[in-house]
Design a protein around this motif. Structure first.
Motif, mmCIF file in Angstrom:
data_model
loop_
_atom_site.group_PDB
_atom_site.id
_atom_site.type_symbol
_atom_site.label_atom_id
_atom_site.label_comp_id
_atom_site.label_asym_id
_atom_site.label_seq_id
_atom_site.Cartn_x
_atom_site.Cartn_y
_atom_site.Cartn_z
ATOM 1 N N PHE A 2 -11.724 6.434 -8.706
ATOM 2 C CA PHE A 2 -12.137 5.506 -9.763
ATOM 3 C C PHE A 2 -12.962 4.362 -9.172
ATOM 4 N N THR A 3 -13.553 3.575 -10.030
ATOM 5 C CA THR A 3 -14.310 2.400 -9.611
ATOM 6 C C THR A 3 -13.517 1.143 -9.939
ATOM 7 N N ASP A 4 -14.105 -0.017 -9.671
ATOM 8 C CA ASP A 4 -13.397 -1.265 -9.954
ATOM 9 C C ASP A 4 -13.192 -1.484 -11.451
ATOM 10 N N ASN B 127 0.823 -1.210 0.000
ATOM 11 C CA ASN B 127 0.000 0.000 0.000
ATOM 12 C C ASN B 127 0.857 1.260 0.000
ATOM 13 N N SER B 128 1.915 1.243 0.776
ATOM 14 C CA SER B 128 2.809 2.405 0.831
ATOM 15 C C SER B 128 3.440 2.687 -0.529
ATOM 16 N N LEU B 129 3.898 1.631 -1.183
ATOM 17 C CA LEU B 129 4.534 1.801 -2.495
ATOM 18 C C LEU B 129 3.520 2.193 -3.565
ATOM 19 N N LEU B 130 2.311 1.674 -3.457
ATOM 20 C CA LEU B 130 1.269 2.082 -4.402
ATOM 21 C C LEU B 130 0.982 3.568 -4.276
ATOM 22 N N CYS B 131 1.002 4.082 -3.050
ATOM 23 C CA CYS B 131 0.795 5.522 -2.863
ATOM 24 C C CYS B 131 1.873 6.331 -3.576
ATOM 25 N N ALA B 132 3.075 5.790 -3.626
ATOM 26 C CA ALA B 132 4.170 6.503 -4.275
ATOM 27 C C ALA B 132 4.187 6.318 -5.783
ATOM 28 N N PHE B 133 3.790 5.121 -6.258
ATOM 29 C CA PHE B 133 4.008 4.789 -7.669
ATOM 30 C C PHE B 133 2.738 4.751 -8.517
ATOM 31 N N TYR B 134 1.582 4.695 -7.891
ATOM 32 C CA TYR B 134 0.342 4.745 -8.679
ATOM 33 C C TYR B 134 -0.071 6.205 -8.808
ATOM 34 N N ARG B 135 0.184 6.760 -9.968
ATOM 35 C CA ARG B 135 -0.099 8.173 -10.220
ATOM 36 C C ARG B 135 -1.000 8.283 -11.445
ATOM 37 N N PRO B 136 -2.263 8.013 -11.253
ATOM 38 C CA PRO B 136 -3.185 7.956 -12.392
ATOM 39 C C PRO B 136 -3.484 9.322 -12.984
ATOM 40 N N PHE C 197 -5.341 -3.101 -4.295
ATOM 41 C CA PHE C 197 -5.538 -2.485 -5.607
ATOM 42 C C PHE C 197 -6.917 -1.828 -5.716
ATOM 43 N N LEU C 198 -7.943 -2.533 -5.261
ATOM 44 C CA LEU C 198 -9.301 -2.011 -5.366
ATOM 45 C C LEU C 198 -9.439 -0.691 -4.606
ATOM 46 N N ASN C 199 -8.958 -0.681 -3.386
ATOM 47 C CA ASN C 199 -9.127 0.527 -2.588
ATOM 48 C C ASN C 199 -8.185 1.640 -2.994
ATOM 49 N N MET C 200 -7.078 1.300 -3.640
ATOM 50 C CA MET C 200 -6.194 2.343 -4.155
ATOM 51 C C MET C 200 -6.865 3.114 -5.284
ATOM 52 N N VAL C 201 -7.515 2.407 -6.212
ATOM 53 C CA VAL C 201 -8.193 3.118 -7.294
ATOM 54 C C VAL C 201 -9.371 3.914 -6.742
ATOM 55 N N LYS C 202 -10.045 3.388 -5.720
ATOM 56 C CA LYS C 202 -11.158 4.125 -5.120
ATOM 57 C C LYS C 202 -10.675 5.409 -4.456
ATOM 58 N N LEU C 203 -9.529 5.337 -3.812
ATOM 59 C CA LEU C 203 -8.975 6.532 -3.181
ATOM 60 C C LEU C 203 -8.704 7.640 -4.192
ATOM 61 N N LYS D 12 -5.482 2.682 -15.080
ATOM 62 C CA LYS D 12 -5.814 1.301 -14.755
ATOM 63 C C LYS D 12 -4.626 0.552 -14.148
ATOM 64 N N ILE D 13 -4.949 -0.450 -13.337
ATOM 65 C CA ILE D 13 -3.944 -1.330 -12.722
ATOM 66 C C ILE D 13 -4.146 -2.740 -13.264
ATOM 67 N N VAL D 14 -3.075 -3.324 -13.768
ATOM 68 C CA VAL D 14 -3.106 -4.703 -14.253
ATOM 69 C C VAL D 14 -2.561 -5.622 -13.172
ATOM 70 N N PHE D 15 -3.329 -6.641 -12.816
ATOM 71 C CA PHE D 15 -2.858 -7.660 -11.892
ATOM 72 C C PHE D 15 -3.584 -8.957 -12.223
ATOM 73 N N GLU D 16 -3.316 -10.002 -11.469
ATOM 74 C CA GLU D 16 -3.916 -11.296 -11.812
ATOM 75 C C GLU D 16 -5.169 -11.558 -10.997
#
Length: 443
Positions: A157-159, A118-127, A148-154, A133-137
């Protein structure tokens, strides 16, 4: 005889079981010789305790008792290697860096896996409005999905901002070509790609270098969840140009239940101007106690730390990493691991209850298939067995467990076997498959 072959292989490939503490039949409450060690094939869930770990922890408990808060600056055991708690995690860095193929400046031990992710997503997810969009499995460990879900919501965005990759029909693992095609087709809207180094359920080892390079060419940030890869396979995160990664240390690193995790941040992102979740332990150490309202992050992955780490956790990780290097380090362990897993797979293929995936649907007899890729370069120290019918798994698992083979079940019908090269032997593999075969005969 397979037992003779196992003995020959055990003579060839060194085992360091004496460096670890094994559960016994008595400690596990099993029938059998009280002091007999169990066959432990569950290092992919929790590694065994290194024998040097209690001493490391007890030394810090002694320091707490002897000097309490003063041990932050004046450790009572400095003359014998004790480190003041202010810098307790720094000696871990040079031990950890070679395990993940990083420069020392690119790693830090901190937090726990999902907290770090979560910490790294805050730094590296810059939509942006276009690339968000985030690609994962789709089969990701649930904790990753929640992150991932709650990061896009923050970010508002939606799912629909999540692109979940899944295997083709009637297949169990993802094809690299399908991953790349998804990135190719939707690159205009993808901000971040974040996949597991090794998939926890199937044991598939992803082509980290190839996927990272392709995604970078499409202007995507790339991160990796290495929970099942760190200490398992020889990683080259710096050379592969990975942007960031997070991991836990209680599986193949053997540092204890719920132990402190770690992060990798490529040196190109360790600049002070990179936004991040911040805290005083990431601030310039020379100004940490000046209580200034000015954040000057350390010019390395250490600058992504937030809070002072648990001293007991850190020394546990240090002790376990020292044991790992005593066992020859990741490259030597990986070389043995490949042979160990290959041998286990060969024994399983010889079982009268094994079926190829293509044969499985044509029989109703109790049997198992192997979900994990056959190519050693596409797996680590794990083979995942899927049992049919579903109720066969629980019976096989209980039989093996009650007879001293400790493995891992994933309901409804999968058993994961993980021979760890540091403390498992080829003879362990023989015992495992022998009992597995017997379990079918008595169930």
């Amino acid at each position: 005889m397979v037992s003779d072959e196992a003995a020959a292989l055990d003579a060839k490939y060194e085992c360091h079981a004496d460096e670890f503490t094994f559960p016994t039949f008595q400690s596990m409450g099993l029938d059998g010789p009280a002091d007999q060690k169990v066959t432990y094939l569950c290092g992919n869930s929790l590694g065994l305790m290194p024998k040097n770990l209690p001493q490391a922890v007890n030394a810090e408990l002694d320091a707490w008792a002897a000097r309490a808060v003063e041990s932050h600056f004046r450790h009572p055991h400095e003359s014998t290697g004790g480190v003041p708690w202010m810098d307790i995690d720094l000696p871990v860095v040079p031990l950890l860096a070679p395990v993940v193929g990083a420069k020392p400046s690119e790693v830090a031990c901190m937090g726990t896996l999902t907290m770090n992710l979560n910490s790294l997503l805050c730094a590296f997810y810059r939509p942006t409005k276009l690339k968000y969009k985030i690609v994962f499995e789709k089969g990701a460990f649930p904790s990753d999905y929640y992150a991932f879900l709650n990061m896009v919501k923050l970010h508002g965005f939606t799912d629909s901002a999540l692109i979940q990759l899944e295997p083709r029909p009637n297949e169990f693992t993802l094809r690299t070509e399908d991953i790349l095609k998804t990135i190719e087709d939707q690159s205009d809207s993808i901000a971040l790609v974040c996949l597991p180094g090794i998939q926890y359920y199937t044991g598939q080892y992803f082509e980290i270098e190839k996927i990272t390079a392709f995604a970078h060419a499409k202007d995507c940030v790339v991160g990796w969840d290495l929970a099942h890869a760190v200490g398992n396979v020889d990683l080259k995160l710096h050379d592969w140009d990975v942007d960031f990664a997070a991991w836990c240390s209680y599986k193949y690193l053997n540092s204890g239940p719920g132990a402190i995790g770690g992060i990798f941040v490529h040196e190109k992102h360790c600049r002070p101007d990179v936004p991040r979740l911040a805290g005083w332990w990431g601030n310039d150490a020379g100004e940490r106690f000046k209580m200034l309202e000015q954040f000057r992050p350390i010019d390395s992955a250490l600058g992504f730390r937030q809070s002072n780490p648990s001293v007991l956790d850190v020394v546990s990780l240090k002790a376990s990493l020292e044991t790992m290097h005593k066992c020859g380090g990741i490259e030597k362990l990986r070389a043995k691991s490949i042979q160990l897993t290959n041998f286990l797979e060969r024994l399983l293929h010889a079982s009268p209850y094994y079926r190829d995936i293509s044969e499985s649907s044509s029989t109703t007899d109790p049997h198992f298939i192997i979900l994990t890729p056959t190519d050693p370069n596409q797996r680590g120290a794990q083979l995942s067995l899927l049992f049919k019918p579903e109720d066969a798994m629980e019976k096989v698992f209980m039989y093996m467990n009650s007879h001293g083979v400790i493995c891992d079940e994933r309901r409804p019908n999968v058993i994961r076997l993980a021979p760890a090269p540091s403390y498992n032997t080829f003879a362990d593999c023989v015992r495992c498959v022998t009992l597995l075969n017997k379990s079918f005969q008595v169930t």
